[in-house]
Structures are given as C-alpha cells and as structure tokens.
Design a protein around this motif. Structure first.
Motif, PDB file in Angstrom:
ATOM      1  N   ASP A  46       0.653  -1.115   0.110  1.00  0.00           N
ATOM      2  CA  ASP A  46       0.015   0.019   0.058  1.00  0.00           C
ATOM      3  C   ASP A  46       0.720   1.272  -0.063  1.00  0.00           C
ATOM      4  O   ASP A  46       0.312   2.298  -0.493  1.00  0.00           O
ATOM      5  CB  ASP A  46      -0.853  -0.132   1.129  1.00  0.00           C
ATOM      6  N   VAL A 111      -0.942  10.801   2.223  1.00  0.00           N
ATOM      7  CA  VAL A 111      -1.834  11.299   1.428  1.00  0.00           C
ATOM      8  C   VAL A 111      -1.667  12.306   0.298  1.00  0.00           C
ATOM      9  O   VAL A 111      -1.870  12.215  -0.873  1.00  0.00           O
ATOM     10  CB  VAL A 111      -3.205  11.329   2.199  1.00  0.00           C
ATOM     11  N   ASP A 114       0.494  11.374  -2.506  1.00  0.00           N
ATOM     12  CA  ASP A 114      -0.167  10.034  -3.300  1.00  0.00           C
ATOM     13  C   ASP A 114       0.709   9.050  -2.795  1.00  0.00           C
ATOM     14  O   ASP A 114       1.272   8.196  -3.764  1.00  0.00           O
ATOM     15  CB  ASP A 114      -0.404  10.299  -4.547  1.00  0.00           C
ATOM     16  N   GLY A 117      -2.037   3.741  -0.555  1.00  0.00           N
ATOM     17  CA  GLY A 117      -3.251   3.338  -1.086  1.00  0.00           C
ATOM     18  C   GLY A 117      -4.397   3.583  -0.133  1.00  0.00           C
ATOM     19  O   GLY A 117      -4.175   3.465   1.135  1.00  0.00           O
ATOM     20  N   ASP A 118      -5.613   3.487  -0.550  1.00  0.00           N
ATOM     21  CA  ASP A 118      -6.625   3.372   0.357  1.00  0.00           C
ATOM     22  C   ASP A 118      -6.834   2.366   1.368  1.00  0.00           C
ATOM     23  O   ASP A 118      -6.997   2.775   2.622  1.00  0.00           O
ATOM     24  CB  ASP A 118      -8.100   3.429  -0.743  1.00  0.00           C
ATOM     25  N   LEU A 121      -4.249   3.248   3.947  1.00  0.00           N
ATOM     26  CA  LEU A 121      -4.578   4.545   4.805  1.00  0.00           C
ATOM     27  C   LEU A 121      -5.554   4.054   5.841  1.00  0.00           C
ATOM     28  O   LEU A 121      -5.380   4.578   7.124  1.00  0.00           O
ATOM     29  CB  LEU A 121      -5.201   5.534   3.745  1.00  0.00           C
ATOM     30  N   LEU A 122      -6.497   3.084   5.735  1.00  0.00           N
ATOM     31  CA  LEU A 122      -7.629   2.817   6.536  1.00  0.00           C
ATOM     32  C   LEU A 122      -7.034   2.099   7.677  1.00  0.00           C
ATOM     33  O   LEU A 122      -7.307   2.195   8.873  1.00  0.00           O
ATOM     34  CB  LEU A 122      -8.728   2.177   5.884  1.00  0.00           C
ATOM     35  N   VAL A 165      -8.373  13.561   0.462  1.00  0.00           N
ATOM     36  CA  VAL A 165      -9.222  12.370   0.581  1.00  0.00           C
ATOM     37  C   VAL A 165     -10.562  12.741   0.193  1.00  0.00           C
ATOM     38  O   VAL A 165     -11.209  13.805   0.846  1.00  0.00           O
ATOM     39  CB  VAL A 165      -9.019  11.746   1.960  1.00  0.00           C
ATOM     40  N   MET A 169     -13.954   7.168   0.333  1.00  0.00           N
ATOM     41  CA  MET A 169     -12.786   6.982   1.180  1.00  0.00           C
ATOM     42  C   MET A 169     -12.821   7.643   2.256  1.00  0.00           C
ATOM     43  O   MET A 169     -12.713   7.371   3.618  1.00  0.00           O
ATOM     44  CB  MET A 169     -11.783   7.177   0.273  1.00  0.00           C
ATOM     45  N   VAL A 173     -13.397   6.857   6.853  1.00  0.00           N
ATOM     46  CA  VAL A 173     -12.325   7.129   7.911  1.00  0.00           C
ATOM     47  C   VAL A 173     -13.038   7.276   9.100  1.00  0.00           C
ATOM     48  O   VAL A 173     -12.663   6.999  10.250  1.00  0.00           O
ATOM     49  CB  VAL A 173     -11.623   8.721   7.662  1.00  0.00           C
ATOM     50  N   THR A 176     -13.512   3.726  10.769  1.00  0.00           N
ATOM     51  CA  THR A 176     -12.479   3.069  11.214  1.00  0.00           C
ATOM     52  C   THR A 176     -11.789   3.893  12.419  1.00  0.00           C
ATOM     53  O   THR A 176     -11.308   3.075  13.195  1.00  0.00           O
ATOM     54  CB  THR A 176     -11.488   3.372   9.975  1.00  0.00           C
TER      55      THR A 176
END
Length: 448
Positions: A46, A111, A114, A117-118, A121-122, A165, A169, A173, A176
């Motif tokens: 990721d 983020v 870049d 990845g999603d 990040l989570l 973000v 997505m 957050v 999460t």
C-alpha cells in the motif's frame, strides 16, 4: 535462574495478584500487537515504493512505536488512578497526545504526496488512536472518552479532506477511527472494572476478618468480665472474713479459706471455658449461686417466681448472665440488706427482675444496675450493662436499670419468647461467637 526466579515470584502472588498482573501485561501488549501488524502491513503493497513515501512510512512507524512505549509507561499510573489508589499526573498525557497529532499529520502527508493506497490508509488510521486511547480510557468517564473519540474522528476527517481524500474513502475514515477507539474501550475498561470490583471484594473480606477478630475480642472481654466479676467479689469477701476470724483466733477461718480455694479453682475452669468459646450460663445454677453468695455476704436473698427450666436454652443462658451480673453488682455497690430475684414467664415473654435496697440518696454507685444510683447512669467505663444488653439484643430482648423509689434499685430484663427465641434454637452469646456446645460446670454452690 531467571526463569526460576520469575516462577517463584509468580507462585508467591495471590490469585487476585496474578489476575492483576495478567491484566496489566495484556493491556501493555495490545498497542505493540496492533502497531506491529497494522503499521507494518502497508509497507508490502500500500505504501508507494519511493524514497519520500517510504521515509514517511518509517517515521510513522517510529512514532507509533514511541506511542507504545509511552502507553506502557502510563499503564501502571492509569490503573492506579482508576482503582482510586493514586492520582494520575495530567501532564504525562501531553506527550502521547502530541504524538497522536504527529501521527495524523504524517498520514495526511502520505496522502498529500499520493504515497499510500486506500486500504493502507484505513489500516493505519485504525491503529492511530489505540496507544493513546488505552491510557485515556482509564482516566476519564466513558461519556467523556466517547466525546473525545468523536472529536478526534472529526479532526481526522477535516485533516484528511484537506490532504485530498474524497468521497467514500473519506466517509470510511469515520467508522475506522471510531472502531479503534471503541475497541480499546470495550477491551480495557471492562477489564479494569472487573479488577476494581475484585480488589474491593478482597478489601471487604479483609475488613470482615478484622471485624470478626474485634468482635471475638469483645466477646472474650465481656465473658471474662461476667465470669470473673462475681467470683472475685466472693473471694474478696471471704478473704476479708477469714482475716477477721483469724485475728480472733477462730478455727472457722480455715473453712473460709478452703471455700476461697474452691471458688478460685472453679474460676480457673470457667476461664478455660471462655477461652475455648464453650461458656454458657445456666439459669438454675446462677439463681442458686446468687442466693448462696448473697446470703454468705449477709444479704437476705429471696428467689421467687418460676424456675425457668422450661425456657429455651438461649433464653436461660441470657437470663443466667443477667443474674450473675446483678448479683456481682449487689455485692460491689452500696450497702444492701435485702435482694429479691423474681422470674415470670408467659406466652409472650420472660421477665426477670432483680431488686435490692441500700441505694444511697447522694447518687453514690450501688445497686443491681452496675453501679447506678439515684439520678445517676452506669459507672463510667463499666462494661457490665453494655455486655448484658449485647447478649439480650441477640434475642430481641431489652434491659432496664434504675432507682425504683423508697431506696430501692431495680434491674429488669425482658426477652420475647416468640418468635425471637424458638424452642431448641442455638443462639451465640455475642455476635461472631461460636454456638455453645456444652455446659460449663456448676458456677457456685451455696456458701456456708
């Protein structure tokens, strides 16, 4: 050697201390477990494999590990705060809070370039609040903790939205971040609460044990007072009589000293019974003993009414102690010439009255009531009446003592027969005392 030492230390702990240690170690391991799993996993796929994203990812990992160290450092103090043993110094939460904000800033930086990845990040967002929340969940009420969790989630949404973000997505957050905080709440808080309840139960058991010891000491002191009071008074009386007879050259002095010797031996046996916890007064024996010792002291004693043989054992025992204490105080106080002991029983109650003359009008200590005179209360520091009231209270009984007019003093003991003293019941003489299992030997024979 290290393992043996640890094993001996573990075996020396009580069960509760082992549970306490296990709970604290578990709480200390949780942040490390989550950090090493959730914070390392994104490095595989990721986090973009470029110098800057990798550097930010490593910095994020180091910050998380530092959070774990600080969390472990604060576990003991936060537990002590929750258990009301000590107060947690609030300043110790400032470094963990600062690192939590740094963690959020590094995530926003990843983020922004870049670099993650999603899914990564989570996962890292899930781990972010855990180390700080472990300590915080023990320091503040649940409601305050939830408000703080929502506030951190809102801040995270704002920071990540500024970093770029968007859409689903960004919405992801919210659950999460809240899940990480709630996970800590439902795992750490109940564990600490259970531990607190167990320690409180342990303290209650310790207190109960100390109270039992204190009650046993009071029982022993009261029984010793009741057993030895009259016997010592009789010994003193007969010793004085023997001295007077010896001074006059009368052979009866030998008989009086033989009687003193017999009473002393009887007292020794009674003291042994008190120590064993088997001491129980017998009403018939006490009535006969009271008549004997009072008559020997030159006091006319009349025992009237019923014998009390049909009364339940606990009632007989309690009234026997009343007779013994009353006779002791008649000997000790005032200058009585006559004493009357009357026992009446009915379907509702057993009533024992002890009445003597010789009450002094100036309020001097005398009478059956443990040294009460006209207008006076019990002797300061005395334990006779207090001990009798304790014995009678077990059977819902009552005790009254005071002047009855015409120079008389009256002590009245009343014990209800139903339902407080059912036939055949075994009631201890005091709280915390083991039930009596055998009768003590005869207390006194009629004195010559």
């Amino acid at each position: 050697m290290l393992v043996r030492g640890w094993r001996r230390s573990w075996q020396r702990r009580s069960k509760l201390e082992r549970i306490d240690l296990y709970s604290r170690l578990t709480i200390s391991v949780i942040p490390w477990l989550f950090t090493l799993s959730w914070q390392l996993t994104p490095f595989k796929s990721d986090i973009r494999h470029a110098p800057l994203p990798i550097a930010l990812g490593v910095a994020l990992l180091l910050v998380s590990l530092t959070q774990c160290l600080l969390s472990n450092r604060n576990v003991e103090s936060s537990y002590a705060h929750y258990l009301d043993v000590a107060v947690f110094p609030g300043k110790r939460q400032l470094p963990p809070l600062f690192l939590l904000l740094v963690n959020l800033g590094l995530l926003a930086a990843l983020v922004g370039i870049d670099g993650v990845g999603d899914p990564g990040l989570l996962i890292m967002m899930l781990n972010a609040p855990i180390a700080f929340a472990i300590t915080q969940s023990l320091l503040v009420p649940v409601r305050t903790f939830l408000i703080q969790s929502f506030a951190f989630t809102a801040l995270s949404v704002v920071v990540l939205a500024v970093a770029g973000v968007r859409g689903g997505m960004l919405a992801g957050v919210v659950p999460t971040s809240l899940f990480g905080s709630l996970l800590v709440l439902i795992s750490v808080r109940p564990s600490a609460w259970s531990l607190k309840v167990m320690w409180q139960a342990e303290d209650a058991r310790d207190l109960q044990a100390r109270l039992a010891v204190a009650e046993e000491r009071l029982r022993f002191a009261r029984d010793l007072h009741d057993v030895m009071g009259r016997n010592l008074a009789v010994i003193a009386l007969k010793s004085e009589l023997a001295v007077e007879l010896a001074q006059r050259g009368r052979p009866e002095a030998v008989d009086q000293m033989v009687e003193v010797q017999r009473i002393a031996r009887t007292s020794q046996q009674e003291v042994r019974d008190v120590v064993r916890g088997y001491r129980e007064a017998d009403l018939s024996t006490e009535l006969a003993g009271a008549r004997g010792v009072l008559s020997a002291a030159g006091i006319e004693c009349e025992v009237t009414g019923e014998s009390g043989d049909r009364l339940p054992g606990p009632v007989q025992s309690a009234l026997g102690w009343v007779v013994r204490e009353a006779a002791t105080n008649v000997l000790r106080h005032g200058d009585p010439r006559r004493c009357t002991i009357r026992l009446n029983t009915s379907a509702g109650a057993a009533v024992l009255r002890v009445e003597n003359d010789g009450v002094k009008s100036d309020g001097a200590e005398n009478g059956a009531g443990g040294g009460a005179g006209v207008g006076a209360g019990p002797v300061p520091g005395g334990s006779g009446l207090a001990g009798l009231r304790e014995r009678l209270r077990v059977l819902d009984g009552s005790l009254e003592a005071g002047p009855a007019g015409s120079g008389l003093f009256r002590l009245t003991a009343t014990i209800p027969l139903e339902p407080a003293a059912p036939l055949g019941a075994v009631v201890p003489a005091a709280r915390g005392e083991e039930p009596a299992t055998e009768k003590a030997p005869a207390l006194q024979e009629e004195a010559r």
